[in-house]
Design an enzyme around this catalytic site. Sequence first.
Site, PDB file in Angstrom:
ATOM      1  N   GLU A  86       1.068  -1.272  -0.195  1.00 45.28           N
ATOM      2  CA  GLU A  86       0.189   0.099  -0.374  1.00 45.28           C
ATOM      3  C   GLU A  86       0.972   1.173   0.602  1.00 45.28           C
ATOM      4  O   GLU A  86       0.652   2.682  -0.944  1.00 45.28           O
ATOM      5  CB  GLU A  86      -1.012   0.082   1.332  1.00 45.28           C
ATOM      6  CG  GLU A  86      -2.141  -1.199   0.989  1.00 45.28           C
ATOM      7  CD  GLU A  86      -3.278  -1.127  -0.312  1.00 45.28           C
ATOM      8  OE1 GLU A  86      -3.362   0.204  -0.410  1.00 45.28           O
ATOM      9  OE2 GLU A  86      -3.353  -1.462  -0.503  1.00 45.28           O
ATOM     10  N   SER A 462     -50.221 -30.259  38.805  1.00 47.03           N
ATOM     11  CA  SER A 462     -49.377 -30.472  39.779  1.00 47.03           C
ATOM     12  C   SER A 462     -48.228 -29.683  40.382  1.00 47.03           C
ATOM     13  O   SER A 462     -48.121 -29.687  41.994  1.00 47.03           O
ATOM     14  CB  SER A 462     -49.601 -32.062  40.406  1.00 47.03           C
ATOM     15  OG  SER A 462     -50.268 -32.903  40.294  1.00 47.03           O
TER      16      SER A 462
END
Length: 799
Positions: A86, A462
Amino acid sequence: MRLLIVLFWLLAAAASGPLLVLSGVALYLSPALPDVDTLRDVKLQTPLRVYSKDHKLIAEFGEMRRLPISFEQIPQGFIDALLAAEDDNFLHHHGVDPASLLRAASELISTGQIQTGGSTITMQVAKNYFLSSDRVFSRKLNEILLALQIERQLSKREIFELYVNKIYLGNRAYGIEAAAHVYYGKPIAELPLADLAMIAGLPKAPSAFNPVANPERARIRRDWILGRMLQLGSIDRAAYDEAIATPVTARYHGSNPELEAPYVAEMARLEMIERFGPKAYTDGYHVYTTVDSQLQTQANRALRDGLLAYDQRHGYRGPEARHPDLADEQLVSAIRNLPSLGGLRPAIVSAVGDDSVSIVLRNGDSGTIAWDNMRWARPYLSANSMGPNPRKPADVLQRGDVIRVQPLEESGQYRLTQLPEAQSALVSLSPQDGSIQALTGGFSFVQSNYNRVTQARRQPGSAFKPFLYAAALDRGYTPASLINDAPLVFNDGHQAEDWRPRNAGGDFLGPIRLREALYRSRNLVSVRLMMDIGVDEALSYIERFGFNRNDLPRHLSASLGTPELTPLQIATGYAVIANGGYAVKPWLIERIENSERQVIDFGRPLVTPEAVAMHQQRISAYAGLDAPTRDTQVQTAEQVIDPRTVFQLNSMLQDVITRGTASRARELQRSDLAGKTGTTNDQKDGWFSGYNGDYVTTVWVGFDQPAPLGRREYGSTTALPIWTQFMAAALAGRPEHSQPQPEGLVSVRIDPYTGRTARPGTPGALLEIFKEEDMPPSYSELEIGGYTSEDALTPLELF
């Protein structure tokens, strides 16, 4: 001489003219430029990450996958590769490289198009952080001016760090550390030179040079960068030759969680969005939950094993699809897009033999299902019936059948399975502070993200009775009180039919002690208790367990568990029983850290006295880490139930395991366990909630659209096996943790048939626990007439 002077001024004007123009442009543009100092405090968009309490990654949320790193963490090989690719003059220029700009201008003049921008790394930082990507001259001028300012105010290291953490590198990867994980599944510090050069080649064209989408073009770009590094002297010939010879090994690595807990992650995500809004996805928060990774893994396994066991008890429903006419090379295409669900892999039958079946998996691998691993597959007819036993593989499968399989330990061997139609939920809390230790809301989050722990409102049956029994014990009943288990008929004049509550087996036992009625789960006793206490008073009492009154129907049927409640609500109620009567509340987020890993908030639960010291130490540690200093004192939960009542109830619920409907849990061989099964009408829901002093765990099993589970399916056969498997793993190696007996209780030997004090020699006499004020008189008082038979009856008449 005059001519020379004129020529001199003409040349000076020609030279200074562009400088004056550029200076004018700079003066015009500078006031509108952003402040470069903001780069020192820049916050990169970073995803939300959710962890278990032992730091296992559960999930990541956000469009950008980014893992910011410091300059010191970047390997030198990558620095050299990126500069070669770059900006090889980065360390020497002052933000702008005139040679690169002239080269870009020359390309523009010769071709008429912008080929390269001539941008340095500093200029790209300016563009990425402050400007758009529009390829226009005004943006380029702004870019140059900003680059010059950046170089004056930031070091080269700071600029490089900003660049490598911001750039997009394909496949949702932003920054080089994220790219290393996406393409290689490793931190960038662990990558060899060839892979570092591959990543360094991505900024130019993340799509075109992507090693996953275009590996050949990416290799060419990588090799060019390696050649540049050799040319610049960054590497020697040996390193170059080795890197050039390295094959392209990149492949897509998703955000791989270390722990499977998607329902937990979704709960944490929703809470973070509620607190921080959309910024929760971008500000880099790290959320640590209260979930234990080992417990969560066991919860996943237990729930899936339980559902598969239930499903296979009811037979094989056939393949998911059939493709009998596909050629061998086409088989994989029929299942390529089918995901694995709950650990069950998609497969297609390629051949059927006399004692086995050959299959092909989604990745093209082949395998075998032996006859013993598929002989369970009797045809499913209904929830209550199956077809005949198969005699050979061809009775079950045919070529082209799309099926689900589980891998076995033997390589290439599999077991035939199918996706369960029933669903389940499991949640486990700490009764001492309400922290969620494990949670799974269904068989597979991919299949359904409906969280049945928090969203499914079902009748607990229950499993709801212990809350009513607590009200009775606080109302003067004792575990020895006799209640009549006999028929009842109700009609208030507004019902089309009489309501005739009945017991599960349809029988009646007559007078029965309260303790026995609970562990035998006698429905008629529960109805009589609520009749005597009063519906409103009973429901008001039950609210103490953390229930909302609006969720409790004002009807006697509530005594049988008809309120529609979530598994998390039921678990919260049982936590009050498990901890001695303290109203703790469930919570999930243990702490939140910002992107700099500073603690910005933490959970402040209500805790029992047993947990105060631990939480005070925890909060004090967080307060010393610049976390909010408010509410640094631990809050003790309110004791909403008399501890003596809780102890009596706990003793009765232990009998549910030792001699009642949950006897299967005795295989854990622990004396500190208690709980209650629950089954609703027509076996549409199966429940078990159980606990000791360390964990309270609730399991529900049923269909999302209520339907019978089968006439032989109850809470004890569907939910209890899941609970038992999970708790066996959770409690392995842990000492027993039982409730201490509070003051004000006494143990008296009673006659099991009358509930009264036993005389010497009474056969079957047993010890029962009474509050001091409810203790029955001794048998000697009976002898002198101080205690009549009428006095011995419970508050509710027997008949």
